[in-house]
Design a protein around this motif. Structure first.
Motif, PDB file in Angstrom:
ATOM      1  N   GLY A  92      21.191  58.938  54.345  1.00  0.00           N
ATOM      2  CA  GLY A  92      22.167  59.879  55.044  1.00  0.00           C
ATOM      3  C   GLY A  92      22.928  60.671  54.118  1.00  0.00           C
ATOM      4  O   GLY A  92      23.416  61.705  54.385  1.00  0.00           O
ATOM      5  N   TYR A  93      23.331  59.932  52.858  1.00  0.00           N
ATOM      6  CA  TYR A  93      24.213  60.640  51.686  1.00  0.00           C
ATOM      7  C   TYR A  93      23.643  61.850  51.381  1.00  0.00           C
ATOM      8  O   TYR A  93      24.095  63.000  51.352  1.00  0.00           O
ATOM      9  N   LEU A  94      22.304  61.754  51.008  1.00  0.00           N
ATOM     10  CA  LEU A  94      21.393  62.934  50.386  1.00  0.00           C
ATOM     11  C   LEU A  94      21.153  63.916  51.429  1.00  0.00           C
ATOM     12  O   LEU A  94      21.264  64.942  50.913  1.00  0.00           O
ATOM     13  N   GLY A  95      21.078  63.580  52.614  1.00  0.00           N
ATOM     14  CA  GLY A  95      21.078  64.545  53.717  1.00  0.00           C
ATOM     15  C   GLY A  95      22.260  65.334  53.916  1.00  0.00           C
ATOM     16  O   GLY A  95      22.278  66.762  53.954  1.00  0.00           O
ATOM     17  N   SER A  96      23.555  64.799  53.762  1.00  0.00           N
ATOM     18  CA  SER A  96      24.621  65.404  53.823  1.00  0.00           C
ATOM     19  C   SER A  96      24.989  66.297  52.499  1.00  0.00           C
ATOM     20  O   SER A  96      25.384  67.421  52.704  1.00  0.00           O
ATOM     21  N   GLN A  97      24.670  65.918  51.490  1.00  0.00           N
ATOM     22  CA  GLN A  97      24.799  66.558  50.089  1.00  0.00           C
ATOM     23  C   GLN A  97      23.674  67.768  50.275  1.00  0.00           C
ATOM     24  O   GLN A  97      24.269  68.795  49.869  1.00  0.00           O
ATOM     25  N   LEU A  98      22.649  67.515  50.866  1.00  0.00           N
ATOM     26  CA  LEU A  98      21.737  68.764  50.792  1.00  0.00           C
ATOM     27  C   LEU A  98      22.040  69.879  51.532  1.00  0.00           C
ATOM     28  O   LEU A  98      22.311  71.268  51.507  1.00  0.00           O
ATOM     29  N   ARG A  99      22.685  69.273  52.784  1.00  0.00           N
ATOM     30  CA  ARG A  99      23.268  70.490  53.703  1.00  0.00           C
ATOM     31  C   ARG A  99      24.551  71.106  53.117  1.00  0.00           C
ATOM     32  O   ARG A  99      24.813  72.253  53.302  1.00  0.00           O
ATOM     33  N   HIS A 100      25.452  70.393  52.498  1.00  0.00           N
ATOM     34  CA  HIS A 100      26.719  70.959  51.977  1.00  0.00           C
ATOM     35  C   HIS A 100      26.377  72.131  50.847  1.00  0.00           C
ATOM     36  O   HIS A 100      26.832  73.034  50.943  1.00  0.00           O
ATOM     37  N   GLU A 101      25.459  71.748  50.209  1.00  0.00           N
ATOM     38  CA  GLU A 101      24.921  72.455  48.993  1.00  0.00           C
ATOM     39  C   GLU A 101      24.062  73.692  49.634  1.00  0.00           C
ATOM     40  O   GLU A 101      24.377  74.968  48.966  1.00  0.00           O
ATOM     41  N   SER A 102      23.544  73.394  50.726  1.00  0.00           N
ATOM     42  CA  SER A 102      22.861  74.764  51.274  1.00  0.00           C
ATOM     43  C   SER A 102      23.737  75.746  51.909  1.00  0.00           C
ATOM     44  O   SER A 102      23.592  76.915  52.006  1.00  0.00           O
ATOM     45  N   GLU A 103      25.020  75.220  52.422  1.00  0.00           N
ATOM     46  CA  GLU A 103      26.141  75.977  52.903  1.00  0.00           C
ATOM     47  C   GLU A 103      26.758  76.650  51.894  1.00  0.00           C
ATOM     48  O   GLU A 103      27.379  77.805  52.068  1.00  0.00           O
ATOM     49  N   GLN A 104      26.583  76.190  50.403  1.00  0.00           N
ATOM     50  CA  GLN A 104      27.365  77.005  49.377  1.00  0.00           C
ATOM     51  C   GLN A 104      26.482  78.414  48.749  1.00  0.00           C
ATOM     52  O   GLN A 104      27.167  78.746  48.139  1.00  0.00           O
ATOM     53  N   VAL A 105      25.373  78.386  49.467  1.00  0.00           N
ATOM     54  CA  VAL A 105      24.515  79.428  48.833  1.00  0.00           C
ATOM     55  C   VAL A 105      25.147  80.727  49.084  1.00  0.00           C
ATOM     56  O   VAL A 105      25.149  81.671  48.186  1.00  0.00           O
ATOM     57  N   ILE A 106      25.695  80.920  50.183  1.00  0.00           N
ATOM     58  CA  ILE A 106      26.421  82.174  50.554  1.00  0.00           C
ATOM     59  C   ILE A 106      27.528  82.651  49.603  1.00  0.00           C
ATOM     60  O   ILE A 106      27.648  83.616  49.101  1.00  0.00           O
ATOM     61  N   ARG A 107      28.288  81.488  49.444  1.00  0.00           N
ATOM     62  CA  ARG A 107      29.483  81.659  48.593  1.00  0.00           C
ATOM     63  C   ARG A 107      29.311  82.130  47.315  1.00  0.00           C
ATOM     64  O   ARG A 107      29.716  83.001  46.545  1.00  0.00           O
ATOM     65  N   ALA A 108      27.945  81.365  46.691  1.00  0.00           N
ATOM     66  CA  ALA A 108      27.539  81.826  45.358  1.00  0.00           C
ATOM     67  C   ALA A 108      26.940  83.059  45.182  1.00  0.00           C
ATOM     68  O   ALA A 108      27.331  83.696  44.181  1.00  0.00           O
ATOM     69  N   VAL A 109      26.328  83.473  46.304  1.00  0.00           N
ATOM     70  CA  VAL A 109      25.588  84.903  46.126  1.00  0.00           C
ATOM     71  C   VAL A 109      27.173  86.000  46.253  1.00  0.00           C
ATOM     72  O   VAL A 109      26.960  87.087  45.531  1.00  0.00           O
ATOM     73  N   TYR A 110      28.135  85.804  47.075  1.00  0.00           N
ATOM     74  CA  TYR A 110      29.150  86.815  47.190  1.00  0.00           C
ATOM     75  C   TYR A 110      30.180  86.544  45.923  1.00  0.00           C
ATOM     76  O   TYR A 110      30.639  87.624  45.371  1.00  0.00           O
ATOM     77  N   GLN A 111      29.985  85.592  45.209  1.00  0.00           N
ATOM     78  CA  GLN A 111      30.971  85.423  43.966  1.00  0.00           C
ATOM     79  C   GLN A 111      30.176  86.096  42.730  1.00  0.00           C
ATOM     80  O   GLN A 111      30.561  85.983  41.595  1.00  0.00           O
ATOM     81  N   SER A 112      28.946  86.048  43.027  1.00  0.00           N
ATOM     82  CA  SER A 112      27.742  86.530  41.794  1.00  0.00           C
ATOM     83  C   SER A 112      28.123  87.845  41.287  1.00  0.00           C
ATOM     84  O   SER A 112      28.611  88.743  42.284  1.00  0.00           O
ATOM     85  N   ASP A 113      27.633  88.662  40.365  1.00  0.00           N
ATOM     86  CA  ASP A 113      27.971  89.956  39.998  1.00  0.00           C
ATOM     87  C   ASP A 113      26.877  90.716  40.386  1.00  0.00           C
ATOM     88  O   ASP A 113      25.849  91.071  39.824  1.00  0.00           O
TER      89      ASP A 113
END
Length: 129
Positions: free
Chosen positions: A46-67
Motif C-alpha cells: 500500500g505504501y509503495l503503491g502510494s509512492q508510485l502514484r505520487h511520483e508519477s504525478e510529479q512527472v508533469i511538474r518535472a517536465v515544466y521545470q526542465s529547461d
C-alpha cells in the motif's frame, strides 16, 4: 496481491478476535506480534503503491521545470507525448480490483477493527447474560 490483501485483512480480524480469549501471556504476545507482522505485510504494498502514484504525478511538474524552451523541436514533441501520457497517474492494482494505496490499507485496518469491536460487544453481552 489480491489474495495477500484478502488473507491479510482476514488474519487481522481473526488476530484481534483472538485477543478476546483468555490466553496465557506468551500466547497473547505471539498474537500481537503476528497481527503486527500481518499489518506490515499489507502496509508495504500500500505504501509503495502510494509512492508510485505520487511520483508519477510529479512527472508533469518535472517536465515544466526542465529547461525545454531552448531545445530542438523533436525534443519538444517527445516532451509533449510524455506530458500527455503523464496526465493519467500510474496506479498499482491487485487483480484490477483493489488499488494498492495507503487509503486501501487504512480501510482494511478500519474493517478489521470494526469487526473486532462487533465481536467484543457480542462477547461482552454474552458474558453478562
Amino acid at each position: 496481491m489480491f489474495v495477500q490483501f484478502g488473507i491479510g485483512a482476514a488474519s487481522n480480524c481473526v488476530t484481534l478476535a483472538a485477543l478476546l480469549l483468555p490466553l496465557p501471556t506468551y500466547e497473547q504476545i505471539f498474537i500481537v506480534f503476528y497481527g503486527s507482522v500481518m499489518a506490515i505485510e499489507i502496509f508495504m504494498p500500500g505504501y509503495l503503491g502510494s509512492q508510485l502514484r505520487h511520483e508519477s504525478e510529479q512527472v508533469i511538474r518535472a517536465v515544466y521545470q526542465s529547461d525545454w524552451i531552448d531545445r530542438s523541436e523533436t525534443f519538444k514533441r517527445t516532451l509533449k507525448l510524455l506530458v500527455e501520457r503523464a496526465q493519467k497517474p500510474v496506479i498499482m492494482t491487485a487483480y484490477s480490483i483493489i488499488s494498492l494505496s495507503l487509503s486501501t490499507f487504512i480501510s482494511i485496518m478500519k474493517t478489521a477493527y470494526s469487526s473486532y469491536t462487533l465481536l467484543r460487544a457480542v462477547h461482552t453481552r454474552n458474558n453478562v447474560d
